[in-house]
Scaffold this motif. Structure first.
Motif, short mmCIF file in Angstrom:
data_model
loop_
_atom_site.label_atom_id
_atom_site.label_comp_id
_atom_site.label_asym_id
_atom_site.label_seq_id
_atom_site.Cartn_x
_atom_site.Cartn_y
_atom_site.Cartn_z
N UNK A 180 3.26 -13.90 -2.37
CA UNK A 180 2.57 -14.95 -3.14
C UNK A 180 2.88 -14.83 -4.62
N UNK A 181 2.89 -13.61 -5.13
CA UNK A 181 3.17 -13.41 -6.56
C UNK A 181 4.61 -13.79 -6.90
N UNK B 298 -1.02 -1.90 3.11
CA UNK B 298 0.41 -2.24 3.09
C UNK B 298 0.60 -3.69 3.51
N UNK B 299 -0.10 -4.11 4.55
CA UNK B 299 -0.01 -5.51 5.00
C UNK B 299 -0.50 -6.46 3.92
N UNK B 300 -1.63 -6.12 3.29
CA UNK B 300 -2.16 -6.97 2.22
C UNK B 300 -1.21 -7.02 1.05
N UNK B 301 -0.58 -5.88 0.72
CA UNK B 301 0.36 -5.85 -0.39
C UNK B 301 1.56 -6.75 -0.13
N UNK B 302 2.08 -6.68 1.08
CA UNK B 302 3.25 -7.51 1.40
C UNK B 302 2.93 -9.00 1.24
N UNK C 239 -15.81 -6.14 -7.08
CA UNK C 239 -15.94 -4.78 -7.57
C UNK C 239 -14.60 -4.19 -7.98
N UNK C 240 -13.52 -4.78 -7.51
CA UNK C 240 -12.21 -4.23 -7.85
C UNK C 240 -11.74 -4.65 -9.24
N UNK C 241 -12.06 -5.82 -9.64
CA UNK C 241 -11.67 -6.25 -10.97
C UNK C 241 -12.63 -7.32 -11.45
N UNK D 51 -1.23 -11.77 -9.47
CA UNK D 51 -0.96 -10.47 -10.09
C UNK D 51 -2.20 -9.57 -10.05
N UNK D 52 -3.37 -10.17 -10.24
CA UNK D 52 -4.62 -9.40 -10.16
C UNK D 52 -4.83 -8.86 -8.74
N UNK D 53 -4.49 -9.65 -7.74
CA UNK D 53 -4.60 -9.18 -6.35
C UNK D 53 -3.69 -7.99 -6.10
N UNK D 54 -2.46 -8.05 -6.60
CA UNK D 54 -1.54 -6.93 -6.45
C UNK D 54 -2.11 -5.67 -7.12
N UNK D 55 -2.62 -5.84 -8.31
CA UNK D 55 -3.19 -4.72 -9.04
C UNK D 55 -4.37 -4.11 -8.27
N UNK D 56 -5.23 -4.96 -7.73
CA UNK D 56 -6.39 -4.49 -6.98
C UNK D 56 -5.97 -3.70 -5.74
N UNK D 57 -4.94 -4.15 -5.07
CA UNK D 57 -4.45 -3.45 -3.88
C UNK D 57 -3.88 -2.09 -4.27
N UNK D 58 -3.15 -2.04 -5.38
CA UNK D 58 -2.59 -0.77 -5.85
C UNK D 58 -3.70 0.20 -6.21
N UNK D 59 -4.74 -0.29 -6.88
CA UNK D 59 -5.87 0.57 -7.25
C UNK D 59 -6.61 1.07 -6.00
N UNK D 60 -6.78 0.20 -5.01
CA UNK D 60 -7.44 0.61 -3.76
C UNK D 60 -6.62 1.68 -3.06
N UNK D 61 -5.30 1.56 -3.11
CA UNK D 61 -4.42 2.56 -2.50
C UNK D 61 -4.56 3.91 -3.20
N UNK D 62 -4.65 3.88 -4.53
CA UNK D 62 -4.83 5.13 -5.27
C UNK D 62 -6.16 5.80 -4.92
N UNK D 63 -7.21 5.01 -4.79
CA UNK D 63 -8.51 5.57 -4.40
C UNK D 63 -8.45 6.15 -2.99
N UNK D 64 -7.77 5.46 -2.11
CA UNK D 64 -7.61 5.95 -0.74
C UNK D 64 -6.87 7.28 -0.72
#
Length: 104
Positions: free
Chosen positions: A96-97, A87-91, A20-22, A52-65
């Motif tokens: 990885x990226x 934050x843990x997932x982003x790190x 659902x995120x991307x 890179x898609x995972x990073x983007x998804x985490x950033x978008x989830x943070x914005x929604x939060x």
């Protein structure tokens, strides 16, 4: 007497790796002339795009939060808990990226 329970509706945030995120993209895209272009040519490049898609998804989830917290849809405790998870997932995703980036 009637007793009303004012329970805050629970907000469920999609997991950054959920579909659902991307959207899943094919390995080919069309350019302006309709010619197809390969996005990657090997597994390593594909992994780099996925990271890179995972990073983007985490950033978008943070914005929604943050929007949910700003609208007072979630409590401070819920916000802090979910924010720490992101934050843990982003790190991890960032490591990885960066590992898969090449200097060409």
């Amino acid at each position: 007497a009637f007793f009303f329970s004012f329970r805050r509706p629970s907000r469920v945030f999609p997991h950054p790796n959920s579909s659902t995120m991307f959207k899943q993209f094919s390995s080919r895209r069309s350019d302006m002339d309709g010619e197809e272009i390969d996005l990657y040519s090997n597994a390593r490049e594909r992994q780099a795009y996925d990271d890179q898609a995972n990073l983007y998804a985490i950033i978008m989830a943070t914005e929604h939060l943050e929007r949910a917290y700003a609208r007072d849809d979630i409590t401070q405790i819920e916000y802090s808990t979910e924010c720490n998870k992101l934050i843990s997932q982003f790190r991890l995703a960032e490591k990885a990226a960066l590992k898969n980036m090449t200097t060409e």
